[in-house]
Design an enzyme around this catalytic site. Sequence first.
Site, mmCIF file in Angstrom:
data_model
loop_
_atom_site.group_PDB
_atom_site.id
_atom_site.type_symbol
_atom_site.label_atom_id
_atom_site.label_comp_id
_atom_site.label_asym_id
_atom_site.label_seq_id
_atom_site.Cartn_x
_atom_site.Cartn_y
_atom_site.Cartn_z
ATOM 1 N N ASP A 9 0.854 -1.190 0.000
ATOM 2 C CA ASP A 9 0.000 0.000 0.000
ATOM 3 C C ASP A 9 0.889 1.240 0.000
ATOM 4 O O ASP A 9 1.648 1.461 0.945
ATOM 5 C CB ASP A 9 -0.891 -0.044 1.242
ATOM 6 C CG ASP A 9 -2.102 0.866 1.118
ATOM 7 O OD1 ASP A 9 -3.079 0.622 1.817
ATOM 8 O OD2 ASP A 9 -2.030 1.828 0.339
ATOM 9 N N ASP A 107 -2.950 2.508 -6.035
ATOM 10 C CA ASP A 107 -1.926 2.553 -4.989
ATOM 11 C C ASP A 107 -1.850 1.292 -4.143
ATOM 12 O O ASP A 107 -1.306 1.338 -3.045
ATOM 13 C CB ASP A 107 -2.149 3.781 -4.094
ATOM 14 C CG ASP A 107 -3.518 3.789 -3.446
ATOM 15 O OD1 ASP A 107 -4.370 2.994 -3.845
ATOM 16 O OD2 ASP A 107 -3.713 4.604 -2.532
ATOM 17 N N GLU A 108 -2.399 0.191 -4.641
ATOM 18 C CA GLU A 108 -2.352 -1.047 -3.872
ATOM 19 C C GLU A 108 -2.114 -2.234 -4.782
ATOM 20 O O GLU A 108 -2.529 -2.228 -5.932
ATOM 21 C CB GLU A 108 -3.695 -1.308 -3.157
ATOM 22 C CG GLU A 108 -4.089 -0.289 -2.133
ATOM 23 C CD GLU A 108 -5.455 -0.637 -1.549
ATOM 24 O OE1 GLU A 108 -5.722 -1.820 -1.279
ATOM 25 O OE2 GLU A 108 -6.258 0.296 -1.400
#
Length: 350
Positions: A9, A107-108
């Site tokens: 993350d 974003d992960e």
Amino acid sequence: MRTWVLHVDLDQFIAAVELLRHPELRGRPVVVGGDGDPTRPRTVAATATYEARARGVHSGTPLRTALRRCPDAVFLPSDPPAYEAASARVMAVLRDFPADVEVWGWDEAFLGVRTDDPEALARDIQRAVRERTELSCSVGIGDNKHQAKLASGFAKPAGVHRLTGDTWAEQMNHRPTDALWGIGAKTAGKLAELGLRTVAELAAADPAGLAGRFGPTNGPWLRYLALGKGEAEVVTTPWIPRGHSRETTYREDLTDPAEIAAQISGLARQVTADAAGAGRAIIRVTVKVRFAPFLTRTRQTTLPSPTTDPRTVTGAALDALARFDLNRPVRLLGVGAAYQMPARTRTASP
DNA sequence: TCTGGGGTCCTAGGACCC
DNA sequence: TCTGGGGTCCTAGGACCC
């Protein structure tokens, strides 16, 4: 060697990308959102730096509220293509590791790995991401995606944390039910009405009772979450989107029916062009209307056959629009398309 | 706090058919 | 005349997530 699920993350992703482009803003309160004009009504912050958060500005805060609370903040426009590009660089770094990589938004990502030392691998990943993209990330380690996802939250910022079946109870049992991934405020409230406030209480609840309150699928699933279970398979095949939509909140409410119809037509044409560009056919059209002050309603039309014809889609959207009672001011209009899904590949028949 | 935009999945009720 | 049960499709709304 055994298998693990890692959840990577990126820390403060959008703000971090913006600070790379504007290093002079480091240490200042920065708010990103909309077109960067904080006086614009009905626009919210996409994200805010720690300095801005300390002043009460968070993701979702209306920009005008942010300006009031933090008049010296720097307001930047949201720039999705830049975030897309930064995300692609990070995912490329992750794919260089011996891991299955499942991208989960900008974003992960989940990684399926085999190793005896997942913490060491996590640190290697953090180092590589930092060296090659100048971005910081947190890494969660678990037996499944649910555990790994929660663990990365505990690892923030820039840390590594392990949460597995062995430590689930000691780490999670005392927490409120909405600490679980998939339980939000509404469900937590309903659970509290049943006397279930903590993860431990939910884990010990009667599955039949939960099924009665939350449905045959959702009820037992909630208890499953509280036991720390979850999907463990990391899927590397590309996700096939179920649909796509476009919506606009207007700075000032719309009242003219002709104008409303014209806006719906425009959104429908956009959505059709998006579908055609993605090589997908549309099977159902949903029109969304948000009335002032904030009442949202939808109407949908199923098409006779899958299509990418703009006139058919626009016609279906206008049909759906005609089923609304447009007697109140409108603050948002949206058009959504459900895509035809490819025929399911047949697996071994029984 | 006067509340964005883009997704996913589930549920309940009604229509319709056998 | 009244009464079934099951399956599938469609619609509208809700909840959650980033």
